[in-house]
Every structure is written in structure tokens, then in C-alpha cells.
Write a protein that holds these residues in place. Structure first.
Motif, PDB file in Angstrom:
ATOM      1  N   SER A  84       0.836  -1.238   0.030  1.00 39.64           N
ATOM      2  CA  SER A  84      -0.039  -0.099   0.056  1.00 39.64           C
ATOM      3  C   SER A  84       0.975   1.290  -0.045  1.00 39.64           C
ATOM      4  O   SER A  84       0.451   2.280  -0.609  1.00 39.64           O
ATOM      5  N   THR A  85       2.156   1.232   0.823  1.00 38.16           N
ATOM      6  CA  THR A  85       2.744   2.333   0.821  1.00 38.16           C
ATOM      7  C   THR A  85       3.397   2.687  -0.546  1.00 38.16           C
ATOM      8  O   THR A  85       3.476   3.711  -1.060  1.00 38.16           O
ATOM      9  N   LEU A  86       4.012   1.348  -1.262  1.00 36.64           N
ATOM     10  CA  LEU A  86       4.487   1.698  -2.652  1.00 36.64           C
ATOM     11  C   LEU A  86       3.265   2.192  -3.636  1.00 36.64           C
ATOM     12  O   LEU A  86       3.778   3.270  -4.372  1.00 36.64           O
ATOM     13  N   LEU A  87       2.164   1.924  -3.526  1.00 35.31           N
ATOM     14  CA  LEU A  87       1.049   2.282  -4.396  1.00 35.31           C
ATOM     15  C   LEU A  87       1.113   3.760  -4.135  1.00 35.31           C
ATOM     16  O   LEU A  87       0.971   4.791  -5.312  1.00 35.31           O
ATOM     17  N   ASN A  88       1.196   4.337  -3.074  1.00 37.59           N
ATOM     18  CA  ASN A  88       1.026   5.604  -2.474  1.00 37.59           C
ATOM     19  C   ASN A  88       2.173   6.623  -2.914  1.00 37.59           C
ATOM     20  O   ASN A  88       2.220   7.573  -3.753  1.00 37.59           O
ATOM     21  N   LEU A 111       3.941  10.006  -9.904  1.00 41.01           N
ATOM     22  CA  LEU A 111       3.120  10.541 -11.024  1.00 41.01           C
ATOM     23  C   LEU A 111       2.950  11.840 -11.192  1.00 41.01           C
ATOM     24  O   LEU A 111       3.164  12.616 -12.170  1.00 41.01           O
ATOM     25  N   ILE A 112       2.417  12.384 -10.020  1.00 45.63           N
ATOM     26  CA  ILE A 112       2.101  13.839  -9.926  1.00 45.63           C
ATOM     27  C   ILE A 112       3.486  14.611  -9.970  1.00 45.63           C
ATOM     28  O   ILE A 112       3.563  15.922 -10.612  1.00 45.63           O
ATOM     29  N   TYR A 139       6.267  13.149 -13.266  1.00 45.43           N
ATOM     30  CA  TYR A 139       5.821  13.076 -14.445  1.00 45.43           C
ATOM     31  C   TYR A 139       4.585  13.965 -14.699  1.00 45.43           C
ATOM     32  O   TYR A 139       4.037  13.956 -15.656  1.00 45.43           O
ATOM     33  N   HIS A 140       4.226  14.902 -13.735  1.00 49.23           N
ATOM     34  CA  HIS A 140       3.283  16.031 -13.754  1.00 49.23           C
ATOM     35  C   HIS A 140       1.889  15.504 -14.383  1.00 49.23           C
ATOM     36  O   HIS A 140       1.222  16.125 -15.268  1.00 49.23           O
ATOM     37  N   ILE A 141       1.348  14.458 -13.922  1.00 50.28           N
ATOM     38  CA  ILE A 141       0.437  13.773 -14.220  1.00 50.28           C
ATOM     39  C   ILE A 141      -0.743  14.534 -13.346  1.00 50.28           C
ATOM     40  O   ILE A 141      -0.546  14.798 -12.297  1.00 50.28           O
ATOM     41  N   LYS A 142      -1.684  14.833 -14.022  1.00 48.63           N
ATOM     42  CA  LYS A 142      -2.641  15.823 -13.008  1.00 48.63           C
ATOM     43  C   LYS A 142      -3.531  15.024 -11.940  1.00 48.63           C
ATOM     44  O   LYS A 142      -3.800  13.958 -12.561  1.00 48.63           O
ATOM     45  N   ASP A 143      -3.659  15.507 -11.216  1.00 48.01           N
ATOM     46  CA  ASP A 143      -4.377  14.855  -9.897  1.00 48.01           C
ATOM     47  C   ASP A 143      -5.609  14.308 -10.407  1.00 48.01           C
ATOM     48  O   ASP A 143      -5.930  13.293  -9.993  1.00 48.01           O
ATOM     49  N   LYS A 144      -6.548  15.133 -11.236  1.00 48.32           N
ATOM     50  CA  LYS A 144      -7.885  14.427 -11.595  1.00 48.32           C
ATOM     51  C   LYS A 144      -7.599  13.466 -12.382  1.00 48.32           C
ATOM     52  O   LYS A 144      -8.799  12.705 -12.787  1.00 48.32           O
ATOM     53  N   GLN A 145      -6.301  12.973 -13.225  1.00 45.46           N
ATOM     54  CA  GLN A 145      -6.356  11.970 -13.939  1.00 45.46           C
ATOM     55  C   GLN A 145      -5.988  10.780 -13.176  1.00 45.46           C
ATOM     56  O   GLN A 145      -5.965   9.596 -13.603  1.00 45.46           O
TER      57      GLN A 145
END
Length: 408
Positions: A33-37, A43-44, A47-53
Motif C-alpha cells: 500500500s505504501t508503494l502504491l501511494n 506520477l504527480i 511526471y506531472h500527471i494531473k491529480d484529476k487523472q
């Protein structure tokens, strides 16, 4: 405290935007679970992925476990952006009945692009079952317990290696004890033992339809005491009958072993026939999925007498983290702890606690019997005066764990 899982994050990034379901597996409480977080933050931030994505769900939340797979599917579809990739992070997704229908539905959606990541701990989430559920659509990323260097750099940056080594050999690297690592060792071992009991109850007992947890614990203890030795169902059958007065069939024992390996409490290492280059599936030895699990099941009074086998388990876990294929070898006269393969190169490895002129001949005999040009290695913890003229590479285990020496 949170320790960055750099190697596992790199694996996730490698598969980012590839059209596969990324499945993070691993022993209970090892940090999935820690790794996924951490991956979400990466990503944010990088890699500048938008939070809403990014749509992230933690199904440990009791409110979320009430949702149906169809409601979850519809919610994700309604929140998704049709003009870009949507990153779906589903933690402990096995808590949702028929979760695979939701995951496959998203994966095969015709108009919306999804990059899907899931984690799970219990009996629904192990690779053989996932291969059936997802029929080749998934990539498994196995999260191992934290390494020696992780513990050293994050918990004991100023302590001597010898102190850290003893701590790590006893406690291992489960994520659940990171915040308590500095506390009393027995308290930490109790926490680890609770993890083992939890895994048995939720990952083993449900599958074999038994309420007899003590029987499973006795099998685990027998295997842990025999770490690094060849084990057969007949060995376990005789042990259970002689020491516990319990008669178990070959098939029943095989089921217990199968589920213990799928839960990653145990890892099998098969024997390798050097001449024919065949893997002998009917000959196997086992190692613990974490050093703390091993310690928690052994008698602390006798634990020093098992130092050699515990070191062997430590090296096995480290080699597995480095993505080696690992086998073992034994005939009437010769035995090699590990035959490792990576990038078409083979390495013969012996592991011992103390290496000196008295036992060097014994440790090197099997290696020198291998009449080929593959690298031959002895890994040791303590080295006395030794004159090595056999062309064998000697590696200090502590330096190996510190990435100061390698088997290459």
C-alpha cells in the motif's frame, strides 16, 4: 517513517502506460500500500500527471468494501477523462466481490484509456489465480521485504554495520515494523508473529478449509528449522506423525506447501541437474519470505546454532531482489548452495559464516568440481587468515549487502 521503495518504483515506471494490468504482490504487511501511494506521488511530482487523472481507492476503508464491482466500474467511468490516460490505483481490491470483472471491464474499454495498478494480500491475489482471472493481461511486480541497505540508511545511519547486521538478521524487513525497529526485539518479533498468524488465517486456512492453525504452524516451523535442506512431503509426513501424532496425506501436505508459497511465506528453490541442464521439480528446498518470520518461529536459545542457514536465507532473499533465477545442486559427494542465472551468465555460490583454512577445502570442493568457466564464489561473514589459490572469488557478506562487492 516511510522508506522510499526505489527499485520497485522503477519497475512500475518501466511499465507505465503499457497496456497491461500491473499487479503488485508480496508477503502481507511488506509495504504494498505504501508503494502504491509513493507511485501516485511520483506520477504527480515527477511526471506531472494531473491529480484529476488519478483515481485512487483504498479498500481497507470499511465504507468502500460495501461497494459492488459494478458500482465501482460505473463510478470510475463517470470520473474518467476521455481525452487522456487515466491512472487507476486499486489497493486491496480483493475486498470487492468479483473485482476482476471491474478490472477487466476497464482494461478492455473501447473509448477511455486506463493504466491500471492493483494490490492485494490474500488468497484471491496470487499469481497463478491472476493468470487465470486476467488471462495474460497482467504483469506481476513482486515487492520483497526491505533490504539491509534500506534499514541502514533510513533507521541506523550512524550505527556500525555489525550492529545493523545482527538487527536485520533477526528482524528482517517487513514494512509493519519500520516505526518500531528501535524498540525491544521481542516486541517486534511478536508483531511479526502476528503477521504470520494473520496470513495463515486469511490466506491458508480459508483455502484448505481447516480450523487447525497449529497444524500449519508446525509444518512451517519444521521447514524453517530445515532451511537450506532438501525437504519432501514424506519428511513432513514423518515429522507430523512422530512429533505431533498427526497423520497427513501426501496431497494434504502438498496443498499446505502450495498455499504457503503462494502467500510468499515460503520460497521454493529447485535442484538443478548440471549435466543435463534440467530443473528437477520433484527435488526442492525452501527459504523464508522474510528473516523476521524465520526468527519468530525459531527458539532464540538455539538460534545461533542455525547461523549458517540463516545467512543462506539472507543471501537467497538478496539474490532474489536482484532478479536472479536461483537453483541449487547436490549429488552424493558435492553440494552447492546456489546456482544463479542472470543475463545468460551462471554463478556458483557457497555461503558460510566463518571462512578459514580449515573449512575452505570443504567449501571449495564442490565449486572446483564444476568443470566449466562460470564464476565460483564463496560468501562469508567472518574471515580468518586464509590463503586462497584456487581461483575462487571471496565475497564479504556485509560488503555485498552494502553494494560494495558484487558477484559479477
Amino acid at each position: 517513517m516511510e522508506i522510499l521503495r526505489k527499485e520497485s518504483l522503477e519497475k512500475l515506471i518501466l511499465w507505465k502506460d503499457k497496456h497491461f494490468i500491473k499487479v503488485i504482490t508480496g508477503l502481507r504487511r511488506c509495504g504494498k500500500s505504501t508503494l502504491l501511494n509513493q507511485y501516485k506521488n511520483l506520477l504527480i511530482q515527477q511526471y506531472h500527471i494531473k491529480d484529476k487523472q488519478i483515481l485512487s481507492y483504498d479498500f481497507n476503508d470499511p465504507m468502500l468494501t460495501k461497494i459492488s464491482y459494478l458500482d465501482l466500474y460505473n463510478e470510475i467511468i463517470n470520473k474518467s477523462n476521455k481525452n487522456t490516460i487515466n491512472y487507476i490505483l486499486l489497493d486491496e481490491i480483493q475486498e470487492i466481490k468479483d473485482f476482476e470483472k471491474c478490472v477487466i471491464g476497464l482494461f478492455e474499454h473501447k473509448t477511455i484509456k486506463f493504466d491500471i495498478y492493483i494490490t492485494g494480500s490474500n488468497s484471491h491475489m496470487y499469481s497463478r489465480e491472476l493468470a487465470t482471472l486476467f488471462t495474460g493481461r497482467n504483469i506481476e511486480i513482486n515487492l520483497m521485504p526491505l533490504s539491509f541497505i534500506d534499514i541502514k540508511n533510513n533507521i541506523f545511519p550512524k550505527e556500525k554495520d555489525s550492529f545493523i547486521f545482527n538487527k536485520y538478521l533477526n528482524l528482517g524487513g517487513l514494512g509493519i515494523i519500520i516505526d518500531t525497529y528501535l524498540m525491544n526485539e521481542n516486541d517486534n518479533l511478536q508483531i511479526i508473529n502476528n503477521v504470520l498468524n494473520d496470513a495463515i488465517e486469511k490466506d491458508i486456512m480459508l483455502k484448505v478449509n481447516t480450523s487447525n492453525k497449529k497444524r500449519i504452524l508446525n509444518i512451517i516451523k519444521y521447514i524453517f528449522v530445515s532451511v537450506g535442506k532438501q525437504i519432501s512431503t514424506r519428511n513432513i509426513e514423518n515429522f507430523m506423525k512422530t512429533n505431533n501424532g498427526i497423520e497427513l496425506t501426501h496431497n494434504t501436505i502438498s496443498k499446505y506447501i502450495k498455499f504457503l508459497t503462494e502467500a510468499m511465506i515460503l520460497y521454493p528453490v529447485h535442484f538443478y541437474e548440471v549435466k543435463t541442464k534440467n530443473i528437477l521439480l520433484n527435488k526442492v528446498k525452501y527459504y523464508s519470505g522474510d528473516l523476521g518470520l524465520l526468527t519468530s518461529m525459531l527458539s532464540l536459545k538455539n538460534i545461533d546454532s542455525l547461523m549458517g542457514f540463516r545467512l543462506e536465507n539472507l543471501i537467497f532473499l538478496e539474490l532474489k531482489k536482484q532478479n536472479f533465477k536461483i537453483y541449487t545442486f547436490k549429488n552424493n559427494d558435492y553440494e552447492i548452495d546456489f546456482i544463479c542465472e542472470k543475463n545468460n551468465e551462471i554463478y556458483y555460490i557457497q555461503v558460510c559464516y566463518k571462512l578459514n583454512n580449515d573449512n575452505f577445502l570443504r567449501e571449495s570442493k564442490s565449486l572446483l568440481n564444476m568443470k566449466d568457466n562460470f564464476k565460483k564464489i564463496i560468501m562469508y561473514y567472518y574471515l580468518e587468515d586464509l590463503w586462497n589459490d584456487k581461483g575462487i572469488k571471496l565475497i564479504d557478506i556485509t560488503k555485498f549487502l552494502n553494494n560494495e562487492e558484487s558477484i559479477y
